[in-house]
Design a protein around this motif. Structure first.
Motif, PDB file in Angstrom:
ATOM      1  N   MET A   1       0.546  17.436   5.843  1.00 28.42           N
ATOM      2  CA  MET A   1      -0.036  16.283   5.209  1.00 28.42           C
ATOM      3  C   MET A   1       0.416  15.045   5.987  1.00 28.42           C
ATOM      4  SD  MET A   1       0.188  15.144   1.217  1.00 28.42           S
ATOM      5  CE  MET A   1      -0.128  16.722   0.513  1.00 28.42           C
ATOM      6  N   SER A   2      -0.467  14.131   6.207  1.00 25.90           N
ATOM      7  CA  SER A   2      -0.121  12.950   6.993  1.00 25.90           C
ATOM      8  C   SER A   2       0.707  11.970   6.172  1.00 25.90           C
ATOM      9  CB  SER A   2      -1.398  12.289   7.503  1.00 25.90           C
ATOM     10  OG  SER A   2      -2.084  11.721   6.417  1.00 25.90           O
ATOM     11  N   ARG A   3       1.328  11.043   6.887  1.00 24.42           N
ATOM     12  CA  ARG A   3       2.204  10.073   6.223  1.00 24.42           C
ATOM     13  C   ARG A   3       1.427   9.162   5.275  1.00 24.42           C
ATOM     14  NH1 ARG A   3       6.402   7.515  10.423  1.00 24.42           N
ATOM     15  NH2 ARG A   3       7.469   6.899   8.539  1.00 24.42           N
ATOM     16  N   THR A   4       0.250   8.794   5.661  1.00 24.45           N
ATOM     17  CA  THR A   4      -0.528   7.894   4.803  1.00 24.45           C
ATOM     18  C   THR A   4      -0.972   8.592   3.532  1.00 24.45           C
ATOM     19  OG1 THR A   4      -2.514   8.441   6.062  1.00 24.45           O
ATOM     20  CG2 THR A   4      -1.344   6.427   6.674  1.00 24.45           C
ATOM     21  N   ARG A   5      -1.320   9.867   3.638  1.00 27.67           N
ATOM     22  CA  ARG A   5      -1.673  10.617   2.428  1.00 27.67           C
ATOM     23  C   ARG A   5      -0.497  10.711   1.482  1.00 27.67           C
ATOM     24  NH1 ARG A   5      -5.072  16.019   3.867  1.00 27.67           N
ATOM     25  NH2 ARG A   5      -7.071  15.014   4.159  1.00 27.67           N
ATOM     26  N   ARG A   6       0.653  11.013   2.035  1.00 32.17           N
ATOM     27  CA  ARG A   6       1.860  11.088   1.197  1.00 32.17           C
ATOM     28  C   ARG A   6       2.137   9.750   0.528  1.00 32.17           C
ATOM     29  NH1 ARG A   6       5.681  14.364   5.319  1.00 32.17           N
ATOM     30  NH2 ARG A   6       4.609  16.343   5.134  1.00 32.17           N
ATOM     31  N   ALA A   7       1.987   8.687   1.260  1.00 31.61           N
ATOM     32  CA  ALA A   7       2.249   7.362   0.699  1.00 31.61           C
ATOM     33  C   ALA A   7       1.269   7.046  -0.418  1.00 31.61           C
ATOM     34  CB  ALA A   7       2.171   6.307   1.802  1.00 31.61           C
ATOM     35  N   VAL A   8       0.002   7.374  -0.202  1.00 30.93           N
ATOM     36  CA  VAL A   8      -1.002   7.117  -1.234  1.00 30.93           C
ATOM     37  C   VAL A   8      -0.727   7.968  -2.466  1.00 30.93           C
ATOM     38  CG1 VAL A   8      -3.444   7.370  -1.790  1.00 30.93           C
ATOM     39  CG2 VAL A   8      -2.777   6.330   0.368  1.00 30.93           C
ATOM     40  N   LEU A   9      -0.415   9.243  -2.288  1.00 34.31           N
ATOM     41  CA  LEU A   9      -0.111  10.113  -3.422  1.00 34.31           C
ATOM     42  C   LEU A   9       1.129   9.628  -4.167  1.00 34.31           C
ATOM     43  CD1 LEU A   9      -0.893  13.650  -1.977  1.00 34.31           C
ATOM     44  CD2 LEU A   9      -2.172  12.384  -3.696  1.00 34.31           C
ATOM     45  N   LEU A  11       2.229   6.514  -4.351  1.00 30.90           N
ATOM     46  CA  LEU A  11       1.874   5.305  -5.095  1.00 30.90           C
ATOM     47  C   LEU A  11       1.030   5.624  -6.327  1.00 30.90           C
ATOM     48  CD1 LEU A  11       1.162   2.754  -2.239  1.00 30.90           C
ATOM     49  CD2 LEU A  11       3.092   2.790  -3.818  1.00 30.90           C
ATOM     50  N   LEU A  12       0.145   6.606  -6.195  1.00 29.70           N
ATOM     51  CA  LEU A  12      -0.653   6.998  -7.357  1.00 29.70           C
ATOM     52  C   LEU A  12       0.208   7.617  -8.447  1.00 29.70           C
ATOM     53  CD1 LEU A  12      -3.877   8.466  -5.729  1.00 29.70           C
ATOM     54  CD2 LEU A  12      -3.658   6.353  -7.036  1.00 29.70           C
ATOM     55  N   ALA A  13       1.181   8.408  -8.060  1.00 27.91           N
ATOM     56  CA  ALA A  13       2.032   9.083  -9.041  1.00 27.91           C
ATOM     57  C   ALA A  13       3.082   8.150  -9.616  1.00 27.91           C
ATOM     58  CB  ALA A  13       2.695  10.297  -8.404  1.00 27.91           C
ATOM     59  N   ALA A  14       3.713   7.359  -8.766  1.00 30.41           N
ATOM     60  CA  ALA A  14       4.837   6.534  -9.212  1.00 30.41           C
ATOM     61  C   ALA A  14       4.415   5.125  -9.585  1.00 30.41           C
ATOM     62  CB  ALA A  14       5.899   6.475  -8.124  1.00 30.41           C
ATOM     63  N   GLY A  15       3.222   4.712  -9.230  1.00 29.06           N
ATOM     64  CA  GLY A  15       2.781   3.345  -9.482  1.00 29.06           C
ATOM     65  C   GLY A  15       2.827   2.939 -10.938  1.00 29.06           C
ATOM     66  N   PRO A  16       2.206   3.706 -11.840  1.00 29.24           N
ATOM     67  CA  PRO A  16       2.241   3.302 -13.257  1.00 29.24           C
ATOM     68  C   PRO A  16       3.657   3.242 -13.821  1.00 29.24           C
ATOM     69  CG  PRO A  16       0.546   4.939 -12.897  1.00 29.24           C
ATOM     70  CD  PRO A  16       1.319   4.829 -11.618  1.00 29.24           C
TER      71      PRO A  16
END
Length: 113
Positions: A1-9, A11-16
């Motif tokens: 998995m690329s770094r940007t995908r990990r970062a987006v995932l 942020l989606l999981a931990a953002g709220p």
């Protein structure tokens, strides 16, 4: 998995959680303490007894009454089983065991509180 995908995932999981974790002010009280309208810490009944003592006394009387019912039901079950004879279990005895179980749970619940 690329770094940007990990970062987006991430942020989606931990953002709220990060957003809602900071929504409360740090000095927000965790529990509200409402004032007693009567002004007394331990309210009394008109006869002078503390309200909590009267409640405890009534709960004790109720527990004794229910214990008597439990003993009576257990004695009736014993009499039914003795009268039924060897290797026979009447249907009423099974119903009586359910009643005994309900009473025992009710008494245990009241005594735990």
């Amino acid at each position: 998995m690329s770094r940007t995908r990990r970062a987006v995932l991430f942020l989606l999981a931990a953002g709220p959680a990060l957003l809602f974790g900071r929504a409360q002010p740090p000095d927000y009280p965790t529990r509200l303490h409402l004032p007693n309208p009567g002004g007394e810490e331990n309210p009394r009944l008109p006869n002078g007894k503390l309200q909590k003592d009267a409640i405890a006394e009534q709960e004790h009387k109720d527990a004794l009454k229910e214990t008597e019912q439990l003993i009576k039901a257990a004695n009736e079950l014993k009499a039914e089983l003795e009268k039924a004879g060897d290797y026979v279990v009447p249907v009423t005895a099974i119903r009586k065991t359910k009643q005994i179980e309900r009473l025992a749970r009710k008494i245990r619940g009241k005594l735990k509180n």
